[in-house]
Design a protein around this motif. Structure first.
Motif, PDB file in Angstrom:
ATOM      1  N   GLN A  87      -5.836  -1.305  -3.434  1.00 14.06           N
ATOM      2  CA  GLN A  87      -5.983   0.604  -4.316  1.00 14.06           C
ATOM      3  C   GLN A  87      -4.558   0.983  -4.110  1.00 14.06           C
ATOM      4  O   GLN A  87      -3.459   2.149  -5.095  1.00 14.06           O
ATOM      5  CB  GLN A  87      -6.482   1.886  -3.264  1.00 14.06           C
ATOM      6  CG  GLN A  87      -6.793   2.842  -4.224  1.00 14.06           C
ATOM      7  CD  GLN A  87      -7.441   3.565  -3.662  1.00 14.06           C
ATOM      8  OE1 GLN A  87      -8.951   3.256  -3.892  1.00 14.06           O
ATOM      9  NE2 GLN A  87      -7.347   4.538  -3.069  1.00 14.06           N
ATOM     10  N   GLY A  88      -3.844   1.245  -2.776  1.00 17.72           N
ATOM     11  CA  GLY A  88      -2.509   1.945  -2.874  1.00 17.72           C
ATOM     12  C   GLY A  88      -1.417   1.535  -3.900  1.00 17.72           C
ATOM     13  O   GLY A  88      -0.243   1.677  -3.829  1.00 17.72           O
ATOM     14  N   ARG A 116      -9.559   1.127 -10.328  1.00 12.50           N
ATOM     15  CA  ARG A 116      -8.422   1.313  -8.954  1.00 12.50           C
ATOM     16  C   ARG A 116      -9.052   1.192  -7.922  1.00 12.50           C
ATOM     17  O   ARG A 116      -8.692   1.979  -7.175  1.00 12.50           O
ATOM     18  CB  ARG A 116      -7.373   1.195  -9.335  1.00 12.50           C
ATOM     19  CG  ARG A 116      -6.699   2.455  -9.438  1.00 12.50           C
ATOM     20  CD  ARG A 116      -5.115   3.388  -9.352  1.00 12.50           C
ATOM     21  NE  ARG A 116      -5.183   4.780  -9.620  1.00 12.50           N
ATOM     22  CZ  ARG A 116      -3.647   5.155 -10.312  1.00 12.50           C
ATOM     23  NH1 ARG A 116      -3.490   3.565 -10.722  1.00 12.50           N
ATOM     24  NH2 ARG A 116      -3.813   6.117 -10.437  1.00 12.50           N
ATOM     25  N   ASP A 153       1.435   2.314 -10.932  1.00 14.48           N
ATOM     26  CA  ASP A 153       0.635   3.326 -11.562  1.00 14.48           C
ATOM     27  C   ASP A 153      -0.694   1.883 -12.998  1.00 14.48           C
ATOM     28  O   ASP A 153       0.368   1.853 -13.452  1.00 14.48           O
ATOM     29  CB  ASP A 153       1.164   4.144 -12.322  1.00 14.48           C
ATOM     30  CG  ASP A 153       0.628   5.109 -13.421  1.00 14.48           C
ATOM     31  OD1 ASP A 153      -0.390   5.312 -13.137  1.00 14.48           O
ATOM     32  OD2 ASP A 153       1.246   5.676 -14.263  1.00 14.48           O
ATOM     33  N   GLN A 186       2.601   3.607  -3.091  1.00 10.18           N
ATOM     34  CA  GLN A 186       2.018   5.050  -3.902  1.00 10.18           C
ATOM     35  C   GLN A 186       2.707   5.968  -2.983  1.00 10.18           C
ATOM     36  O   GLN A 186       2.831   7.394  -3.446  1.00 10.18           O
ATOM     37  CB  GLN A 186       0.699   4.940  -3.617  1.00 10.18           C
ATOM     38  CG  GLN A 186       0.577   4.993  -2.020  1.00 10.18           C
ATOM     39  CD  GLN A 186      -1.525   5.136  -1.684  1.00 10.18           C
ATOM     40  OE1 GLN A 186      -2.593   5.460  -1.957  1.00 10.18           O
ATOM     41  NE2 GLN A 186      -1.469   4.467  -1.088  1.00 10.18           N
ATOM     42  N   ARG A 206      -1.758   2.483  -7.171  1.00  7.18           N
ATOM     43  CA  ARG A 206      -1.328   3.502  -7.977  1.00  7.18           C
ATOM     44  C   ARG A 206       0.620   3.048  -7.770  1.00  7.18           C
ATOM     45  O   ARG A 206       0.754   3.926  -8.044  1.00  7.18           O
ATOM     46  CB  ARG A 206      -1.956   4.503  -6.056  1.00  7.18           C
ATOM     47  CG  ARG A 206      -3.472   4.692  -6.544  1.00  7.18           C
ATOM     48  CD  ARG A 206      -3.495   5.652  -5.512  1.00  7.18           C
ATOM     49  NE  ARG A 206      -4.856   5.667  -5.356  1.00  7.18           N
ATOM     50  CZ  ARG A 206      -5.289   6.855  -4.198  1.00  7.18           C
ATOM     51  NH1 ARG A 206      -4.774   7.344  -3.021  1.00  7.18           N
ATOM     52  NH2 ARG A 206      -6.725   6.932  -4.438  1.00  7.18           N
ATOM     53  N   GLY A 207       0.749   2.589  -6.544  1.00  2.00           N
ATOM     54  CA  GLY A 207       2.306   2.714  -6.731  1.00  2.00           C
ATOM     55  C   GLY A 207       2.577   1.888  -7.644  1.00  2.00           C
ATOM     56  O   GLY A 207       4.177   2.314  -8.103  1.00  2.00           O
ATOM     57  N   TRP A 232       1.041  -1.192  -0.072  1.00  3.44           N
ATOM     58  CA  TRP A 232      -0.365   0.394  -0.235  1.00  3.44           C
ATOM     59  C   TRP A 232       0.688   0.858   0.369  1.00  3.44           C
ATOM     60  O   TRP A 232       0.535   1.997  -0.987  1.00  3.44           O
ATOM     61  CB  TRP A 232      -0.905  -0.243   1.036  1.00  3.44           C
ATOM     62  CG  TRP A 232      -1.264   0.888   1.690  1.00  3.44           C
ATOM     63  CD1 TRP A 232      -2.365   2.097   1.183  1.00  3.44           C
ATOM     64  CD2 TRP A 232      -1.079   2.024   2.696  1.00  3.44           C
ATOM     65  NE1 TRP A 232      -2.990   3.178   1.486  1.00  3.44           N
ATOM     66  CE2 TRP A 232      -2.343   3.862   3.088  1.00  3.44           C
ATOM     67  CE3 TRP A 232      -0.067   2.294   3.382  1.00  3.44           C
ATOM     68  CZ2 TRP A 232      -1.726   4.232   3.283  1.00  3.44           C
ATOM     69  CZ3 TRP A 232       0.399   3.348   3.409  1.00  3.44           C
ATOM     70  CH2 TRP A 232      -0.855   4.572   4.132  1.00  3.44           C
TER      71      TRP A 232
END
Lengths: 467, 227
Positions: free
Chosen positions: A263-264, A299, A270, A87, A267-268, A84
């Protein structure tokens, strides 16, 4: 290098989802003793705290529920948190034994708009996951950890400030072994500043090499090299329930956290997903598998949660759930659909795609259908169902057809026939020979039917309604 | 100076504000409205957003000159196969031409693609939602209406429950979507929150429509010829 350290003082109890009700504490064995290592809020309110002997704790609160520590669950939780944290930083490491997580933030401060913004974003994110965390920021890993453990909000951003800033902190928060701690106590030293003032040679002689090494790393006089956490190529988060969960509602707490962690992670990297698996394990019955497909890459934890929840609520659990696994194998860039190379379906707007996902999650993957034409003269074979809508043209001079098509059904009483018949002959090439005369008919009630007479048998069938 | 006042009069009483004060404020506003010539009062001509039905006699009979958009339209055909679907096709064609989706929720039979194409609908814009139960179908229709992502929703449902119909009506309002609900003819006797209710009966070369209820309009009987 600037390190942000997250210390999770109640990790062992907070990782349990759904949260244990009433007074609960996690215990660890120290030889023959059972010692509390974490307690929930209601237990803390009763004067039960960390490091308390289990028997003493039970004397203070007889209703206290004692749960054995699970080191593997703690490691799992920290690994998921490290994913997580990707991100916010590309360099993350954790210490599962001390419930610490570090993020190198020197490189990301500017991107996130300053130290305070980044700090509050991380704090909000971790709170959303349902963890209590203290944040420490310093130029070395151990100094950041020391600040986090002592819940010191100051950030030590330059090396020269370091020794002075940590000098006043209590000695027993240093990450030293019990032996070194008792030696420090015995020598009459009371604060970190006093220890740091001693010459290095004297320190290692009196407290051992390990202690000197730690202090050198703490002050940044020696490099502190940790294996960075590498985010895995595939995502897999396992979650074990302390007590098996029999209802879907019970699964939702854990699922929500898992999806926010996920989600994290996304995001990390991308990236996003279109397919997600959720497996539920039971004690005896075969596992329950749920698969989520979304029409566009996703996401967003809230959206994924809503979709999976819809699916879960439609699922019958054969037995209580002991374990839950969230897994994703394939990742796609956000904003592109997987099959858009040859897909000439119109690019739906986001609202439409979300709606379809929602409908599919509750009604099943095949609930959304598009219609198409098939190359066959027989009316029942002249159409097909498709997964996406395709622009289609009807051949010129195509005769009029009813709006509802039915499975042909034999009729006994013939209604009034109108007009001239249309002959359709087909199927002779694959021995499904059929020759039919189609009529428009009008029933006594005034309905308009599409009928045919099978030439071979002279039987009448209803096949359509002029709705 | 132009002052626009829309629903100020219907503002809820502010917390802590005594009712009498609110009444005085209301009165003050009313007198302001009545005495000023420069104020346009939105309540006078509440316009209905409509979509032309494509049949001149029907459009003439409907308030606003067409199917109300964002309101439930209830169609009660006497039996199947009397042009109950054909009635909606010109409006659906308008939506299809505007690249809007048309959603059939749990139709009683398969919509026949050649017939849809003959009505100049684009198959890209026709979506057929299958559902196992009436409840699922109502849920799907409600979600679709509320999302406002589709141009029109056609639902076939047996439910006569007032709450179910209200939910659909509300969803259509929220999403400002054209909403057709097909029901059995016996539903005519039950009250309904739908903005428009039409009874359909077969006619020699078309369909006879009886407007049972039209919000902002009158009941009427209209004969629609099908070519």
């Amino acid at each position: 290098m600037l390190w942000l350290c997250l210390h999770l003082p109640h990790l062992a109890i907070e990782l349990r989802q759904p949260a244990p009700e009433g007074f609960a504490a996690i215990t660890d064995r120290h030889g023959a003793r059972r010692v509390l290592i974490a307690c929930n809020e209601s237990a803390r309110a009763q004067g039960v705290f960390k490091n308390l002997d289990a028997t003493v704790a039970l004397a203070r609160e007889p209703q206290l529920q004692l749960i054995e520590r699970s080191r593997s669950a703690e490691t799992q939780a920290l690994k998921a948190l490290a994913g997580w944290a990707g991100q916010f930083s590309s360099q993350v490491s954790f210490d599962a034994a001390r419930w610490l997580l570090w993020l190198e933030i020197g490189a990301s401060i500017r991107y996130f708009g300053g130290l305070q913004t980044l700090r509050s974003q991380i704090a909000e994110g971790i709170a959303l996951l349902g963890y209590t965390a203290n944040i420490g920021i310093a130029t070395t890993l151990e100094a950041a950890a020391l600040l986090a453990v002592n819940d010191q909000p100051m950030a030590i951003v330059s090396q020269p400030m370091l020794a002075q800033a940590i000098g006043a902190l209590p000695l027993d928060t240093l990450a030293l072994g019990p032996k070194a701690h008792s030696a420090l106590q015995a020598s009459g030293l009371r604060s970190i500043g006093e220890v740091l003032a001693l010459p290095a040679a004297a320190l290692s002689r009196r407290f051992g090499l390990e202690a000197t090494d730690y202090l050198q790393r703490l002050l940044g006089r020696q490099p502190d090299i940790r294996a960075p956490f590498r985010s895995p190529a595939r995502y897999r988060r396992m979650f074990e329930f302390t007590q098996s969960v029999a209802t879907v509602e019970g699964l939702l707490f854990a699922l929500r956290r898992m999806l926010h962690e996920f989600q994290g992670f996304l995001r990390g990297r991308d990236t996003a997903i279109q397919t997600l698996q959720l497996s539920l394990c039971h004690r005896d019955a075969a596992g329950t598998q749920l698969q989520l497909h979304t029409s566009t890459p996703q996401r967003d934890a809230v959206r994924l949660f809503a979709l999976l929840r819809e699916k879960l609520e439609r699922t019958v659990l054969p037995e209580a759930v002991t374990q839950m696994v969230l897994a994703a194998q394939q990742f796609v860039p956000l904003g592109y659909t997987q099959a858009d190379l040859f897909d000439d379906a119109p690019q739906h707007d986001a609202g439409w795609a979300d709606l379809l996902d929602k409908l599919r999650a509750r009604l099943g993957e095949n609930c959304v259908r598009y219609l198409g034409l098939a190359d066959d003269h027989r009316p029942e074979k002249a159409w097909c169902v498709q997964n996406s809508g395709v622009a289609t043209q009807l051949p010129q001079d195509f005769p009029d057809r009813p709006l509802w098509i039915l499975e042909p059904r034999l009729i006994q009483k013939l209604p009034q026939l109108l007009g001239t018949p249309e002959r359709i002959e087909a199927g002779w090439w694959n021995h499904e020979d059929s020759c039919r005369d189609y009529y428009l008919a009008r029933t006594a009630e005034g309905a308009r039917w599409w009928l045919y007479r099978e030439a071979a048998t002279q039987q009448w069938f209803l096949q359509g309604l002029w709705a | 100076m132009t002052v626009y006042l829309y629903s100020l009069l219907n503002l809820p009483t502010l917390p802590g504000m005594p009712h009498t004060h609110a009444a005085i404020a209301d009165e003050a506003l009313l007198s302001l409205l009545q005495n000023s010539t420069q104020v346009w009062r939105g309540t006078h001509c509440a316009r209905i957003k409509t979509c032309a039905s494509g049949y001149a006699p029907l459009d003439a009979a409907l308030p606003g000159g067409g199917w109300p958009v964002g309101a439930l339209i209830e169609l009660l055909p006497a039996c199947e196969g009397i042009g109950e679907l054909r009635l909606s096709l010109p409006a659906l064609k308008t939506l299809s031409d505007a690249n809007r989706q048309i959603v059939f929720v749990r139709p009683p039979h398969t919509p026949y693609p050649p017939a849809l194409l003959r009505a100049q609908l684009s198959l890209q814009h026709i979506v057929w939602i299958s559902a196992d139960s009436d409840e699922d179908a109502r849920w799907a229709a409600e979600q679709t209406l509320r999302a406002g992502a589709a141009g029109a929703v056609l639902l076939w449902s047996d439910s006569g429950d007032d709450r179910h119909l209200r939910r659909l009506q509300l969803a259509a309002e929220t999403g400002q979507t054209l909403a057709f609900l097909y029901r059995t003819p016996s539903a005519r006797r039950q009250p309904s929150p739908a903005a428009l209710r039409l009874r359909l009966r077969p006619a020699a070369d078309g369909v006879r429509l009886e407007i049972l209820k039209a919000r902002g309009g009158h009941t009427a009987v209209v004969q629609i010829p099908f070519s």
